[in-house]
Motif scaffolding. Structure first.
Motif, mmCIF file in Angstrom:
data_model
loop_
_atom_site.group_PDB
_atom_site.id
_atom_site.type_symbol
_atom_site.label_atom_id
_atom_site.label_comp_id
_atom_site.label_asym_id
_atom_site.label_seq_id
_atom_site.Cartn_x
_atom_site.Cartn_y
_atom_site.Cartn_z
ATOM 1 N N PRO A 159 -2.808 0.080 2.560
ATOM 2 C CA PRO A 159 -1.988 0.563 3.723
ATOM 3 C C PRO A 159 -2.564 0.266 4.919
ATOM 4 O O PRO A 159 -3.817 -0.215 5.081
ATOM 5 N N PHE B 98 -3.421 3.164 -2.914
ATOM 6 C CA PHE B 98 -4.171 3.462 -1.709
ATOM 7 C C PHE B 98 -3.169 3.862 -0.655
ATOM 8 O O PHE B 98 -3.591 4.788 0.307
ATOM 9 N N SER C 287 -8.003 2.519 3.098
ATOM 10 C CA SER C 287 -7.217 3.994 3.153
ATOM 11 C C SER C 287 -7.871 5.047 3.306
ATOM 12 O O SER C 287 -7.734 5.833 3.985
ATOM 13 N N LYS D 186 -3.338 -6.344 3.219
ATOM 14 C CA LYS D 186 -3.158 -5.359 2.255
ATOM 15 C C LYS D 186 -2.592 -4.162 2.918
ATOM 16 O O LYS D 186 -2.619 -3.876 4.089
ATOM 17 N N LEU E 140 3.254 -9.230 3.887
ATOM 18 C CA LEU E 140 1.959 -9.011 4.166
ATOM 19 C C LEU E 140 1.324 -10.529 4.822
ATOM 20 O O LEU E 140 0.444 -10.570 5.371
HETATM 21 N N1 LIG Z 1 -9.796 -1.047 -0.454
HETATM 22 C C1 LIG Z 1 -8.224 -0.926 0.281
HETATM 23 C C2 LIG Z 1 -7.555 -1.496 -1.095
HETATM 24 C C3 LIG Z 1 -5.804 -2.035 -0.427
HETATM 25 C C4 LIG Z 1 -5.287 -2.748 -1.626
HETATM 26 O O1 LIG Z 1 -6.146 -3.062 -2.550
HETATM 27 N N2 LIG Z 1 -3.865 -2.749 -1.374
HETATM 28 C C5 LIG Z 1 -3.145 -3.407 -2.398
HETATM 29 C C6 LIG Z 1 -2.139 -2.574 -3.095
HETATM 30 S S1 LIG Z 1 -2.685 -1.463 -3.924
HETATM 31 C C7 LIG Z 1 -2.473 -4.689 -1.602
HETATM 32 O O2 LIG Z 1 -2.071 -4.494 -0.497
HETATM 33 N N3 LIG Z 1 -2.486 -5.839 -2.302
HETATM 34 C C8 LIG Z 1 -1.804 -7.018 -1.582
HETATM 35 C C9 LIG Z 1 -2.464 -8.079 -1.994
HETATM 36 O O3 LIG Z 1 -3.682 -8.177 -2.283
HETATM 37 O O4 LIG Z 1 -1.836 -9.485 -1.824
HETATM 38 C C10 LIG Z 1 -8.066 0.472 0.602
HETATM 39 O O5 LIG Z 1 -8.280 1.306 0.333
HETATM 40 O O6 LIG Z 1 -6.898 0.297 1.494
#
Ligand SMILES: N[C@@H](CCC(=O)N[C@@H](CS)C(=O)NCC(=O)O)C(=O)O
Length: 217
Positions: A55, A13, A67, A53, A40
């Motif tokens: 970005p 993302f 994103s 999360k 985070l």
């Molecule tokens: N729907 C969100 C998804 C963002 C997402 O899932 N990011 C993940 C990394 S791929 C994240 O930050 N995960 C950290 C966590 O859940 O603790 C977008 O499109 O920005």
């Protein structure tokens, strides 16, 4: 620097936003978030993205996460230069449709492989379940072979659709590092393979490859 881009290495993302920033040649300051160091969970980051999360961006004091919302914002806020949603109303609708297909169907098809292989211990791999998930994922990859409309996913020009799907496919290929016999590459058709090489030839592509992937290469 007016715009700050918060990303995590390996996040598809975040990668999409990074490619979009580079494509549009927008000046930005980048801040890498470390998942393992707990970046985070800090109150400072929660003020930018309460869902914690990546970005996220902060553009002249305006915070935005999700994103795809960021990509659309960048295209509207910085209308000069190449467009992430080029073309007429129907062309732009096709691009949005492809973005949805990548985020809804592609990810859903990939998840049953990603969860055990990238994030689970080898000892718990259920080979029969993995083989079944691979077959289902192969069908989704084959579908993109018929979805692609030209040199780029939506036709003659690069668009937000390319920057959405590419990082997802790259993440899928990453699974082969942990399980080489998964052979994701063998599921990718000739048109999508050529399109991937086109994305990889973009002058700024290398800069956006997840840093820890380069380190381990
Ligand atoms: N729907 C969100 C998804 C963002 C997402 O899932 N990011 C993940 C990394 S791929 C994240 O930050 N995960 C950290 C966590 O859940 O603790 C977008 O499109 O920005």
């Amino acid at each position: 620097m007016a715009l700050t881009f918060y990303y995590g290495s390996g996040s598809p993302f975040a990668w999409r936003v990074w490619l979009a920033l580079e494509f549009k040649a927008i000046a930005y300051d980048q801040k890498m978030i470390s998942f393992s160091a707990g970046d985070l969970r800090t109150p400072e980051y929660a003020a930018i993205n309460p869902r914690r999360k990546v970005p996220a961006i902060v553009d002249d004091g305006f915070s935005l996460y999700e994103s795809q919302a960021i990509v659309e914002y960048l295209d509207e806020r910085y209308p000069g230069g190449p467009r992430l949603f080029p073309g007429d109303v129907r062309q732009r609708a096709l691009i949005r449709r492809m973005v949805q297909e990548a985020d809804q169907y592609f990810i859903v098809a990939m998840d049953p492989l990603l969860a055990p292989i990238l994030f689970g211990p080898k000892e718990k791999w259920d080979e029969a379940a993995i083989a079944e998930a691979r077959t289902r994922f192969g069908k989704e990859l084959a579908r993109w072979e018929s979805i692609i409309l030209g040199d780029w996913l939506s036709g003659a020009d690069p668009s937000a659709a390319d920057f959405t799907l590419y990082p997802h496919i790259a993440l899928a290929l990453r699974m082969e590092k942990k399980k080489p016999d998964l052979d994701i590459r063998g599921l990718i058709g000739a048109k999508i393979a050529a399109w991937m090489r086109r994305v990889e030839s973009l002058p700024y592509f290398e800069k956006t490859v997840p840093p820890h992937w380069k380190a381990a290469a």
